[in-house]
Design a protein around this motif. Sequence first.
Motif, short mmCIF file in Angstrom:
data_model
loop_
_atom_site.label_atom_id
_atom_site.label_comp_id
_atom_site.label_asym_id
_atom_site.label_seq_id
_atom_site.Cartn_x
_atom_site.Cartn_y
_atom_site.Cartn_z
N MET A 1 -5.16 29.73 59.47
CA MET A 1 -4.95 31.05 59.98
C MET A 1 -4.22 31.91 58.93
SD MET A 1 -2.98 32.58 63.29
CE MET A 1 -4.09 31.99 64.50
N LEU A 2 -3.30 31.29 58.25
CA LEU A 2 -2.54 32.02 57.23
C LEU A 2 -3.46 32.55 56.13
CD1 LEU A 2 0.29 32.89 56.50
CD2 LEU A 2 0.58 30.71 55.34
N LYS A 3 -4.42 31.74 55.73
CA LYS A 3 -5.36 32.18 54.70
C LYS A 3 -6.19 33.36 55.18
CE LYS A 3 -5.80 27.85 52.19
NZ LYS A 3 -6.72 26.80 51.74
N ARG A 4 -6.57 33.34 56.46
CA ARG A 4 -7.33 34.45 57.02
C ARG A 4 -6.50 35.74 57.02
NH1 ARG A 4 -9.93 31.69 62.36
NH2 ARG A 4 -11.21 30.15 61.29
N LEU A 5 -5.25 35.62 57.45
CA LEU A 5 -4.37 36.80 57.47
C LEU A 5 -4.18 37.36 56.06
CD1 LEU A 5 -1.68 35.65 60.05
CD2 LEU A 5 -3.42 37.41 60.38
N GLU A 6 -4.08 36.47 55.10
CA GLU A 6 -3.93 36.90 53.71
C GLU A 6 -5.22 37.58 53.22
OE1 GLU A 6 -2.14 35.14 49.58
OE2 GLU A 6 -3.40 33.81 50.76
N ALA A 7 -6.37 37.01 53.57
CA ALA A 7 -7.65 37.59 53.16
C ALA A 7 -7.85 38.98 53.76
CB ALA A 7 -8.79 36.67 53.56
N LEU A 8 -7.30 39.18 54.96
CA LEU A 8 -7.41 40.48 55.62
C LEU A 8 -6.37 41.48 55.09
CD1 LEU A 8 -8.01 39.23 59.26
CD2 LEU A 8 -9.65 40.45 57.81
N GLY A 9 -5.43 40.99 54.28
CA GLY A 9 -4.43 41.87 53.69
C GLY A 9 -3.21 42.11 54.56
N TYR A 10 -2.98 41.24 55.56
CA TYR A 10 -1.84 41.42 56.46
C TYR A 10 -0.58 40.69 56.01
CZ TYR A 10 -5.34 43.32 59.64
OH TYR A 10 -6.33 44.07 60.21
N VAL A 11 -0.74 39.63 55.23
CA VAL A 11 0.40 38.88 54.70
C VAL A 11 0.16 38.54 53.24
CG1 VAL A 11 1.04 37.86 56.94
CG2 VAL A 11 -0.47 36.61 55.39
N ALA A 12 1.25 38.22 52.55
CA ALA A 12 1.17 37.76 51.16
C ALA A 12 1.94 36.45 51.07
CB ALA A 12 1.75 38.80 50.22
N ARG A 13 1.40 35.49 50.30
CA ARG A 13 2.06 34.20 50.11
C ARG A 13 2.54 34.10 48.67
NH1 ARG A 13 -1.98 29.65 51.63
NH2 ARG A 13 -3.36 30.90 50.34
N HIS A 14 3.77 33.61 48.52
CA HIS A 14 4.35 33.43 47.18
C HIS A 14 5.17 32.15 47.17
CE1 HIS A 14 3.35 37.62 46.36
NE2 HIS A 14 3.91 37.92 47.51
N ARG A 15 5.15 31.45 46.08
CA ARG A 15 6.02 30.29 45.90
C ARG A 15 7.42 30.78 45.60
NH1 ARG A 15 4.31 25.71 48.04
NH2 ARG A 15 2.05 25.64 47.84
N SER A 16 8.39 30.10 46.15
CA SER A 16 9.79 30.44 45.91
C SER A 16 10.12 30.21 44.44
CB SER A 16 10.70 29.58 46.79
OG SER A 16 12.04 29.74 46.43
N THR A 28 2.60 42.52 54.67
CA THR A 28 2.22 43.67 53.85
C THR A 28 2.38 44.94 54.68
OG1 THR A 28 -0.07 43.57 54.57
CG2 THR A 28 0.51 42.28 52.59
N ASP A 29 2.20 46.08 54.05
CA ASP A 29 2.26 47.34 54.79
C ASP A 29 1.19 47.37 55.88
OD1 ASP A 29 4.36 48.19 53.22
OD2 ASP A 29 3.11 49.43 51.90
N ALA A 30 0.00 46.86 55.56
CA ALA A 30 -1.08 46.81 56.56
C ALA A 30 -0.69 45.89 57.71
CB ALA A 30 -2.37 46.33 55.91
#
Length: 71
Positions: A1-16, A28-30
């Motif tokens: 689900m997280l990958k889908r949200l990222e693909a839609l531009g709703y979240v961003a994933r980053h390594r600490s 994200t803003d969206a």
Amino acid sequence: MLKRLEALGYVARHRSTSDERVLEITTTDAGAALRAQAETVPPRIIERLGMGLDELDALRGSLHRVIEAAR
């Protein structure tokens, strides 16, 4: 689900930067705009139903009892 949200531009994933094992998720803003839009839904549903919160809570309790009895 997280990958889908990222693909839609709703979240961003980053390594600490301090611990590479940790994955940091940011909205994200969206994503924030979508959340703001979603937060307006429950009050609109309550308004459309024309029922108070007490009445809706009692109905929810009754429906849960019916579901449990049917099992």
